[in-house]
Design an enzyme around this catalytic site. Structure first.
Site, PDB file in Angstrom:
ATOM      1  N   VAL A 148      43.882 -10.767  -2.639  1.00 16.86           N
ATOM      2  CA  VAL A 148      43.968  -9.394  -2.353  1.00 16.86           C
ATOM      3  C   VAL A 148      43.694  -8.919  -0.970  1.00 16.86           C
ATOM      4  O   VAL A 148      43.287  -9.535  -0.204  1.00 16.86           O
ATOM      5  CB  VAL A 148      42.764  -8.657  -3.337  1.00 16.86           C
ATOM      6  CG1 VAL A 148      42.813  -8.834  -4.836  1.00 16.86           C
ATOM      7  CG2 VAL A 148      41.305  -9.252  -2.774  1.00 16.86           C
ATOM      8  N   SER A 149      44.123  -7.779  -0.811  1.00  9.57           N
ATOM      9  CA  SER A 149      44.248  -7.181   0.540  1.00  9.57           C
ATOM     10  C   SER A 149      43.059  -6.911   1.382  1.00  9.57           C
ATOM     11  O   SER A 149      42.889  -6.848   2.479  1.00  9.57           O
ATOM     12  CB  SER A 149      45.218  -6.102   0.462  1.00  9.57           C
ATOM     13  OG  SER A 149      46.443  -6.518  -0.024  1.00  9.57           O
ATOM     14  N   SER A 150      42.009  -6.535   0.378  1.00  9.95           N
ATOM     15  CA  SER A 150      40.843  -6.005   1.258  1.00  9.95           C
ATOM     16  C   SER A 150      39.669  -6.282   0.480  1.00  9.95           C
ATOM     17  O   SER A 150      39.517  -6.615  -0.744  1.00  9.95           O
ATOM     18  CB  SER A 150      40.837  -4.401   1.061  1.00  9.95           C
ATOM     19  OG  SER A 150      41.002  -3.779   0.091  1.00  9.95           O
TER      20      SER A 150
END
Length: 210
Positions: free
Chosen positions: A13-15
């Site tokens: 996931v990105s964050s």
């Protein structure tokens, strides 16, 4: 003699505030499909970065004949096409291949073919992969542009307060680094990039001097 199909699963996931739980089903699906899952690599970092610790660790761990499984190609890469192709080449150089939904896998047909047919099948496989990688990058660029436009509108209306720092990630990085971990080890354990560790640690050192 039965051949053991070995897979390494990459979840991203990105964050830090996003949850990997939704992607966990991939592990069970891989096992149900007959794969032995050698390892699972979980990462919270942008797919537009090439210095993701868990991704690099996975590539380092790959053995010939293994398969890399991910939810979608954009979990592997949102890099510009040239860099994305280098990433895929690094996986292939280890003798491994990608198994990602939405990308037809012609590897077995290619291996069984000879001459012109082999060249054509390999060309088709590479073309399909390039298209998927470019779509992943285009989607990233579109999202970033919409975000920029939203920020501009919010600034114009006096409602934009800037991005809030990820305090949990900062605390984890500082704790690991203060405990004697190297930058690379801190990045791996915290699930962030090396550059993020350097930035957070530099900010912490500057704050201590004030």
């Amino acid at each position: 003699m039965t051949t053991l199909n070995v897979a390494r699963v990459y979840l991203r996931v990105s964050s830090e505030d996003q949850d990997l739980q939704r992607q966990e089903a991939i592990i069970g699906n891989a096992r149900e499909s007959g794969y032995y899952v050698a390892a699972v690599y979980r990462e919270k970092a942008s797919g537009a970065r090439s210095d993701r610790p868990e991704l690099l660790r996975m590539i380092e761990d790959l053995q010939p004949g293994e398969v890399v499984i991910a939810e979608k190609i954009d979990r592997i890469s949102r890099l510009p096409l040239v860099e994305a192709e280098k990433l895929v080449d690094a996986i292939r150089a280890k003798g491994a291949r990608l198994a990602v939904p939405g990308i037809v896998d012609l590897s077995q047909l290619t291996e069984a073919s000879r001459g012109v047919a082999k060249v054509v099948l390999q060309g088709v496989q590479d073309m399909l992969l390039r298209v998927a990688l470019q779509i992943a990058r285009d989607d990233f660029e579109d999202r970033r542009e919409r975000q920029r436009q939203g920020i501009d509108l919010a600034k114009g209306a006096g409602r934009y307060a800037g991005r809030k720092p990820d305090t949990k990630m900062h605390e984890r990085v500082i704790a690991l680094k203060s405990g004697g971990c190297s930058i690379a080890e801190t990045a791996r354990l915290a699930g962030v990039s090396v550059s993020q560790v350097k930035r957070v640690w530099a900010q912490n050192q500057t704050k201590d001097k004030v």
